[in-house]
Scaffold this active site. Sequence first.
Site, PDB file in Angstrom:
ATOM      1  N   HIS A 162       0.911  -0.899  -0.044  1.00 46.50           N
ATOM      2  CA  HIS A 162      -0.014   0.108  -0.122  1.00 46.50           C
ATOM      3  C   HIS A 162       0.731   1.211   0.028  1.00 46.50           C
ATOM      4  O   HIS A 162       1.775   1.224   0.694  1.00 46.50           O
ATOM      5  CB  HIS A 162      -0.990   0.027   1.069  1.00 46.50           C
ATOM      6  CG  HIS A 162      -2.148  -0.981   1.085  1.00 46.50           C
ATOM      7  ND1 HIS A 162      -2.651  -1.584   2.320  1.00 46.50           N
ATOM      8  CD2 HIS A 162      -2.801  -1.539  -0.052  1.00 46.50           C
ATOM      9  CE1 HIS A 162      -3.626  -2.504   1.688  1.00 46.50           C
ATOM     10  NE2 HIS A 162      -3.538  -2.249   0.397  1.00 46.50           N
ATOM     11  N   HIS A 306       2.424  -4.037   6.835  1.00 45.20           N
ATOM     12  CA  HIS A 306       1.456  -2.880   6.580  1.00 45.20           C
ATOM     13  C   HIS A 306       1.317  -2.088   7.626  1.00 45.20           C
ATOM     14  O   HIS A 306       2.170  -2.161   8.551  1.00 45.20           O
ATOM     15  CB  HIS A 306       0.014  -3.566   6.196  1.00 45.20           C
ATOM     16  CG  HIS A 306      -0.163  -4.199   5.024  1.00 45.20           C
ATOM     17  ND1 HIS A 306      -0.724  -3.740   3.725  1.00 45.20           N
ATOM     18  CD2 HIS A 306       0.172  -5.366   4.510  1.00 45.20           C
ATOM     19  CE1 HIS A 306      -0.848  -4.639   2.856  1.00 45.20           C
ATOM     20  NE2 HIS A 306      -0.265  -5.618   3.286  1.00 45.20           N
ATOM     21  N   GLU A 365       0.477  -5.481  11.074  1.00 47.73           N
ATOM     22  CA  GLU A 365       0.243  -4.000  10.785  1.00 47.73           C
ATOM     23  C   GLU A 365       1.170  -3.205  11.838  1.00 47.73           C
ATOM     24  O   GLU A 365       0.990  -3.254  13.169  1.00 47.73           O
ATOM     25  CB  GLU A 365      -1.276  -3.933  11.374  1.00 47.73           C
ATOM     26  CG  GLU A 365      -2.396  -4.521  10.471  1.00 47.73           C
ATOM     27  CD  GLU A 365      -2.432  -4.089   9.071  1.00 47.73           C
ATOM     28  OE1 GLU A 365      -2.066  -2.725   9.123  1.00 47.73           O
ATOM     29  OE2 GLU A 365      -3.327  -4.677   8.447  1.00 47.73           O
TER      30      GLU A 365
END
Length: 395
Positions: A162, A306, A365
């Site tokens: 991303h 991420h 994350e």
Amino acid sequence: MEIKLRPGDTLWYYSQLFMVPLNLILDSNPSVNPNKLAVSETIQIPGFESQVHQIKHGETLWKIAGVRNISVDSLLLLNQQLNPNNLKVGDEVLIPNRIIKRFVDGKKKYDYSSLQEDINRLKKVFPFITVHTIGNSVLGQNIEEIKIGKGTKNVHINASFHANEWITTPIIMTFLNDFLLSLTNATTFRNVRTMPLYQSVDLSIVPMVNPDGVNLVLNGPPEGQKEKIISINEGSIDFTGWKANIRGVDLNNQFPANWEIEKERKEPKGPAPRDYPGDTPLSEPEAQVMAELAKKEQFDRLLALHTQGKEFYWGYEGLEPAESRTLANEFSRVSGYKAIQNVDSHAGYKDWFIQEFRKPGFTIELGKGINPLPLSQFAEIYHDTTGIFLASLYM
């Protein structure tokens, strides 16, 4: 650092001279036959760079060696055309400089050019790593895989699927730099001996899956693409919320693991800054590259980096092996991150990997807050996640 072989020298001698593990010298020179060395053959010494030094009044190679705490023979080796008994003021000599400090600077806006600069220097200083271009982005940027290690356990880590989660790239590049330094300097890394890991693990790192998107977030749209990209971004020139690739497809919604569910329920029905899964699974070159990589290399475990949440996901549809729970418990222990087995999400790289190979996969994350996370969190994120990276290698 390059040297020219002298008569009678061996790679074992160079290992002793520079205090570098012999196996790293061998791996840095794969085309060299250690049993048939040729005089003047070029040899790579990992963990060193040569520096140019100008001779000052009264200096000799022996004095330089004493001041720098290095061997005189290392100076003679690097300066074979020089007469050490006839040095003149201003003469230039090469001095071996051991690299003991990290040179990857992760605490900056880390775009594609920053990555390329660091990859090139890492390859030069640590030539026992290999770098492969495994494919290209929509705009033709190289997507590169860095490989390190000689073992049979295949571990993969990737970052920047991303665009606005680009901080994951300097995090993993900093880890790589520190890991390599521990090998060439024979030091521990977070109290872990790294040479056994090097010998038992084949580590694959793709540090920037989405280079076009990262550059967009950090540098704005490229010439010739502005109007189209701003239109996808609903007229805004603020790209901090952009997660997708340059065509407005969310790469982590591109994989054939219940992709149809995500396609149906995702709100964007066309190119968007985030969440649009594309018209078909694996429509985007970046996603295709990552799928082909996993098929080719048959990883034993996979970590996809991420942001954000200080948590990680380790299951998918009950298809994950029992080993995943053991790894998840250790990852949580060493990081303080929350381990979550299942979430209502599909079509991610980790999801597809678990479904396809029935092997442990993790979406990590990093950090906590609003993406893109500020660089002020870099040190904390790195401290928390280094244990996860090491555990993925030694478990």
